[in-house]
Design a protein around this motif. Structure first.
Motif, PDB file in Angstrom:
ATOM      1  N   VAL A 140       1.367  -1.444   0.168  1.00 34.28           N
ATOM      2  CA  VAL A 140      -0.023   0.039  -0.053  1.00 34.28           C
ATOM      3  C   VAL A 140       1.012   0.811  -0.117  1.00 34.28           C
ATOM      4  O   VAL A 140       1.325   1.200   1.251  1.00 34.28           O
ATOM      5  CB  VAL A 140      -0.898   0.308   1.289  1.00 34.28           C
ATOM      6  CG1 VAL A 140      -1.867   1.150   1.780  1.00 34.28           C
ATOM      7  CG2 VAL A 140      -1.422  -1.470   1.376  1.00 34.28           C
ATOM      8  N   GLY A 141       0.740   1.862  -0.746  1.00 33.05           N
ATOM      9  CA  GLY A 141       1.727   3.137  -0.483  1.00 33.05           C
ATOM     10  C   GLY A 141       3.241   2.778  -1.576  1.00 33.05           C
ATOM     11  O   GLY A 141       3.933   2.508  -1.397  1.00 33.05           O
ATOM     12  N   LEU A 142       3.049   2.667  -3.227  1.00 32.46           N
ATOM     13  CA  LEU A 142       4.101   2.385  -3.785  1.00 32.46           C
ATOM     14  C   LEU A 142       5.510   3.139  -4.238  1.00 32.46           C
ATOM     15  O   LEU A 142       5.479   3.298  -5.408  1.00 32.46           O
ATOM     16  CB  LEU A 142       3.772   0.981  -5.164  1.00 32.46           C
ATOM     17  CG  LEU A 142       4.190   0.459  -5.750  1.00 32.46           C
ATOM     18  CD1 LEU A 142       4.853  -0.491  -5.472  1.00 32.46           C
ATOM     19  CD2 LEU A 142       4.562  -0.367  -7.351  1.00 32.46           C
ATOM     20  N   LEU A 170       0.822  -7.416  -6.048  1.00 31.87           N
ATOM     21  CA  LEU A 170      -0.132  -6.225  -6.220  1.00 31.87           C
ATOM     22  C   LEU A 170       0.249  -5.001  -4.727  1.00 31.87           C
ATOM     23  O   LEU A 170       0.874  -4.903  -4.341  1.00 31.87           O
ATOM     24  CB  LEU A 170      -1.511  -6.598  -5.064  1.00 31.87           C
ATOM     25  CG  LEU A 170      -2.344  -8.488  -5.716  1.00 31.87           C
ATOM     26  CD1 LEU A 170      -3.503  -7.787  -5.023  1.00 31.87           C
ATOM     27  CD2 LEU A 170      -2.439  -8.124  -6.942  1.00 31.87           C
ATOM     28  N   TYR A 171      -0.489  -3.754  -5.847  1.00 30.57           N
ATOM     29  CA  TYR A 171      -0.045  -2.504  -5.160  1.00 30.57           C
ATOM     30  C   TYR A 171      -1.197  -1.553  -5.527  1.00 30.57           C
ATOM     31  O   TYR A 171      -2.329  -1.609  -5.988  1.00 30.57           O
ATOM     32  CB  TYR A 171       0.881  -1.689  -5.512  1.00 30.57           C
ATOM     33  CG  TYR A 171       0.730  -1.063  -6.666  1.00 30.57           C
ATOM     34  CD1 TYR A 171       0.940  -2.162  -8.039  1.00 30.57           C
ATOM     35  CD2 TYR A 171       0.553   0.137  -6.644  1.00 30.57           C
ATOM     36  CE1 TYR A 171       0.998  -1.551  -9.318  1.00 30.57           C
ATOM     37  CE2 TYR A 171       0.588   1.068  -8.244  1.00 30.57           C
ATOM     38  CZ  TYR A 171       1.375  -0.213  -9.269  1.00 30.57           C
ATOM     39  OH  TYR A 171       0.543   0.619 -10.542  1.00 30.57           O
ATOM     40  N   SER A 172      -1.981  -0.305  -4.089  1.00 30.24           N
ATOM     41  CA  SER A 172      -2.890  -0.286  -4.482  1.00 30.24           C
ATOM     42  C   SER A 172      -2.274   1.270  -3.724  1.00 30.24           C
ATOM     43  O   SER A 172      -1.186   2.440  -2.890  1.00 30.24           O
ATOM     44  CB  SER A 172      -4.034  -0.375  -3.044  1.00 30.24           C
ATOM     45  OG  SER A 172      -3.727   0.140  -1.820  1.00 30.24           O
ATOM     46  N   GLY A 173      -2.407   2.569  -4.609  1.00 31.73           N
ATOM     47  CA  GLY A 173      -2.830   3.936  -3.875  1.00 31.73           C
ATOM     48  C   GLY A 173      -3.552   5.152  -5.007  1.00 31.73           C
ATOM     49  O   GLY A 173      -4.406   4.694  -5.364  1.00 31.73           O
ATOM     50  N   ARG A 174      -2.994   6.522  -4.381  1.00 30.09           N
ATOM     51  CA  ARG A 174      -3.546   6.933  -5.739  1.00 30.09           C
ATOM     52  C   ARG A 174      -3.680   7.044  -7.357  1.00 30.09           C
ATOM     53  O   ARG A 174      -4.682   7.135  -7.679  1.00 30.09           O
ATOM     54  CB  ARG A 174      -3.010   8.647  -5.140  1.00 30.09           C
ATOM     55  CG  ARG A 174      -3.700   9.090  -4.180  1.00 30.09           C
ATOM     56  CD  ARG A 174      -3.004  10.135  -3.320  1.00 30.09           C
ATOM     57  NE  ARG A 174      -1.302  10.681  -3.607  1.00 30.09           N
ATOM     58  CZ  ARG A 174      -0.543  11.449  -3.409  1.00 30.09           C
ATOM     59  NH1 ARG A 174      -1.090  12.650  -2.592  1.00 30.09           N
ATOM     60  NH2 ARG A 174      -0.052  10.990  -2.678  1.00 30.09           N
ATOM     61  N   SER A 175      -2.271   6.663  -7.262  1.00 31.46           N
ATOM     62  CA  SER A 175      -2.364   6.336  -8.637  1.00 31.46           C
ATOM     63  C   SER A 175      -1.904   5.305  -9.699  1.00 31.46           C
ATOM     64  O   SER A 175      -0.721   4.797  -8.418  1.00 31.46           O
ATOM     65  CB  SER A 175      -1.895   7.763  -9.243  1.00 31.46           C
ATOM     66  OG  SER A 175      -0.268   8.025  -9.294  1.00 31.46           O
ATOM     67  N   GLU A 176      -1.498   4.811 -10.667  1.00 31.15           N
ATOM     68  CA  GLU A 176      -0.574   4.100 -10.567  1.00 31.15           C
ATOM     69  C   GLU A 176       0.870   4.551 -11.368  1.00 31.15           C
ATOM     70  O   GLU A 176       0.904   5.644 -11.488  1.00 31.15           O
ATOM     71  CB  GLU A 176      -1.540   3.715 -12.480  1.00 31.15           C
ATOM     72  CG  GLU A 176      -1.573   1.983 -12.705  1.00 31.15           C
ATOM     73  CD  GLU A 176      -2.038   1.591 -13.552  1.00 31.15           C
ATOM     74  OE1 GLU A 176      -1.565   0.792 -14.273  1.00 31.15           O
ATOM     75  OE2 GLU A 176      -3.558   2.101 -13.733  1.00 31.15           O
ATOM     76  N   LYS A 177       1.918   3.389 -11.203  1.00 27.18           N
ATOM     77  CA  LYS A 177       2.551   3.757 -11.238  1.00 27.18           C
ATOM     78  C   LYS A 177       3.585   3.687 -11.973  1.00 27.18           C
ATOM     79  O   LYS A 177       4.051   2.031 -12.356  1.00 27.18           O
ATOM     80  CB  LYS A 177       4.022   3.682 -10.209  1.00 27.18           C
ATOM     81  CG  LYS A 177       2.632   4.461  -8.632  1.00 27.18           C
ATOM     82  CD  LYS A 177       3.790   5.733  -8.497  1.00 27.18           C
ATOM     83  CE  LYS A 177       3.031   6.114  -7.319  1.00 27.18           C
ATOM     84  NZ  LYS A 177       3.568   6.713  -5.971  1.00 27.18           N
ATOM     85  N   PHE A 227      -1.494  -2.895 -10.522  1.00 25.66           N
ATOM     86  CA  PHE A 227      -2.455  -1.757  -8.963  1.00 25.66           C
ATOM     87  C   PHE A 227      -4.392  -2.319  -9.286  1.00 25.66           C
ATOM     88  O   PHE A 227      -4.562  -2.704 -10.405  1.00 25.66           O
ATOM     89  CB  PHE A 227      -2.442  -0.655 -10.287  1.00 25.66           C
ATOM     90  CG  PHE A 227      -3.051   1.079  -9.511  1.00 25.66           C
ATOM     91  CD1 PHE A 227      -2.476   1.124  -8.234  1.00 25.66           C
ATOM     92  CD2 PHE A 227      -4.233   1.271 -10.568  1.00 25.66           C
ATOM     93  CE1 PHE A 227      -2.843   2.190  -7.625  1.00 25.66           C
ATOM     94  CE2 PHE A 227      -4.527   2.627  -9.536  1.00 25.66           C
ATOM     95  CZ  PHE A 227      -3.664   2.888  -8.315  1.00 25.66           C
ATOM     96  N   VAL A 228      -4.102  -2.355  -7.929  1.00 25.21           N
ATOM     97  CA  VAL A 228      -5.466  -2.956  -7.308  1.00 25.21           C
ATOM     98  C   VAL A 228      -6.566  -1.847  -6.647  1.00 25.21           C
ATOM     99  O   VAL A 228      -5.336  -1.475  -5.864  1.00 25.21           O
ATOM    100  CB  VAL A 228      -6.275  -4.202  -6.772  1.00 25.21           C
ATOM    101  CG1 VAL A 228      -5.228  -5.124  -8.187  1.00 25.21           C
ATOM    102  CG2 VAL A 228      -5.016  -4.356  -5.648  1.00 25.21           C
ATOM    103  N   PRO A 229      -7.401  -1.716  -6.228  1.00 26.67           N
ATOM    104  CA  PRO A 229      -8.050  -1.241  -5.378  1.00 26.67           C
ATOM    105  C   PRO A 229      -7.297  -1.943  -4.332  1.00 26.67           C
ATOM    106  O   PRO A 229      -8.042  -3.157  -3.728  1.00 26.67           O
ATOM    107  CB  PRO A 229      -9.813  -1.697  -5.840  1.00 26.67           C
ATOM    108  CG  PRO A 229     -10.188  -2.175  -7.256  1.00 26.67           C
ATOM    109  CD  PRO A 229      -8.593  -2.723  -7.849  1.00 26.67           C
ATOM    110  N   PHE A 230      -7.664  -1.203  -3.146  1.00 26.45           N
ATOM    111  CA  PHE A 230      -7.464  -1.276  -1.910  1.00 26.45           C
ATOM    112  C   PHE A 230      -8.799  -2.677  -1.852  1.00 26.45           C
ATOM    113  O   PHE A 230      -7.303  -3.329  -0.968  1.00 26.45           O
ATOM    114  CB  PHE A 230      -7.180   0.027  -1.028  1.00 26.45           C
ATOM    115  CG  PHE A 230      -7.037   0.118   0.652  1.00 26.45           C
ATOM    116  CD1 PHE A 230      -5.726  -0.476   0.564  1.00 26.45           C
ATOM    117  CD2 PHE A 230      -8.348   0.161   1.405  1.00 26.45           C
ATOM    118  CE1 PHE A 230      -5.315  -0.535   2.367  1.00 26.45           C
ATOM    119  CE2 PHE A 230      -7.776   0.026   2.831  1.00 26.45           C
ATOM    120  CZ  PHE A 230      -5.747  -0.717   3.291  1.00 26.45           C
TER     121      PHE A 230
END
Ligand code: GLV
Ligand code: GLV
Length: 320
Positions: free
Chosen positions: A153-155, A175-182, A192-195
């Motif tokens: 969470v927070g990549l 997997l990662y989640s956060g404000r935006s795709e990196k 990138f997936v929903p939290f």
């Protein structure tokens, strides 16, 4: 005239010497912080402040310093302790230390994850307490990383570095989640997936996000209830991203399997905090960046930021 600088704690000598070469330095020469009153008195009339992540830099403190204060330099990557809006309103430039502590913090995050998932706290205690008895087929088993799904969470820089460290353990999927795709996620093939999806699918959930309005209390009852019962939760970001009451409940009710925390709220965590009594909770005293070379590099970068700010030049690492 030389800039007046307050350094709020004992820091690595190399950084202090850099500051002393160019400025009039008042250093609080202790590992213990000054009292709040002592802090407010010490900043009166300064031009620049060298601070730590445990120092609350708010309007009251900036007012106490007065209009001469033009530079705040924190020896940390995190800056949730600094009121950036208040700094901006006063045209104070703020420096921080990203990048150089990434690998040390990622390494500690992995150590904490393994200590938690492989139950090192219980194992070490058993050896000391004479509970070892004999080799037992089902004793002190934990979850391995091989074939697992790891959710970050927070990549950011640290999140990416954690994933790179974990990859050789045989992790099947990141997997990662956060404000935006990196775009950097490509290097570790992280999805990138929903939290909520991350919580439901991950065997290991690692918080690497900054503490902001969006992430405060993000790991709450609702979040823990969505995790697997076998999940290991690791936090090396800021204690404030976790609702600790809810975490305690999740750990004692078996909602998740374990938690490794390098950060808590408050810090230090009082010794009677119930989390410390749990076998399945490993707590460390905020030592993510604590390697000799990293701490020196952080102090030197914070000194460079401060000196650049005092000269009115752009800082090597400036927040805006
Ligand atoms: C450590 O937590 C840092 O923000 O540098
Ligand atoms: C901190 O350095 C981060 O961006 O993860």
């Amino acid at each position: 005239i030389r800039a007046r600088v307050f350094v709020s704690r004992r820091i690595p000598p190399k950084a202090l010497q850099m500051l002393q070469a160019g400025c009039d330095v008042n250093c609080w020469d202790s590992d213990e912080p000054p009292s709040r009153k002592g802090y407010l008195d010490s900043v009166r009339g300064i031009d620049a402040l060298f601070c730590l992540l445990t120092d609350k830099i708010d309007a009251e403190l900036l007012d106490a310093a007065g209009p001469g204060l033009k530079v705040v330099s924190t020896m940390s990557v995190g800056h949730d302790h600094i009121d950036l809006q208040e700094c901006k309103a006063r045209k104070i430039t703020v420096g921080y230390t990203p990048g150089i502590l990434t690998s040390a913090t990622a390494e500690l995050t992995v150590a904490l994850l393994l200590a938690t998932s492989r139950r090192l706290k219980e194992g070490m205690r058993a050896v000391v307490n004479g509970e070892w008895g004999t080799w037992k087929p089902t004793w002190l088993c934990g979850s391995g990383l091989d074939g697992s799904t790891v959710g970050i969470v927070g990549l950011g820089r640290i999140g990416i570095a954690v994933a790179q460290c974990l990859k050789p353990f045989g992790v099947a999927q990141f997997l990662y989640s956060g404000r935006s795709e990196k775009p950097e996620a490509e290097s570790i093939k992280a999805k990138f997936v929903p939290f909520d999806d991350l919580l439901q699918t991950s065997d290991f959930v690692i918080a690497c996000c900054a503490l902001t309005q969006d992430t405060a209390g993000l790991f709450n009852k609702d979040a823990f209830s969505k995790m697997k019962k076998s999940a290991i939760f690791v936090n090396s970001s800021r204690g404030g991203v976790v609702n600790q009451e809810d975490l305690l409940h999740a750990l004692t009710s078996g909602e998740i399997a374990g938690a490794g925390l390098d950060v808590t709220s408050p810090e230090p965590l009082p010794t009677d905090n119930p989390l410390l009594k749990l076998d399945n909770c490993v707590v460390l005293p905020h030592i993510g960046s604590a390697t000799y070379s990293t701490r020196e590099a952080m102090a030197v970068l914070a000194a460079e930021n401060l000196l650049a700010g005092v000269r009115g030049e752009p800082m090597p690492c400036q927040l805006d």
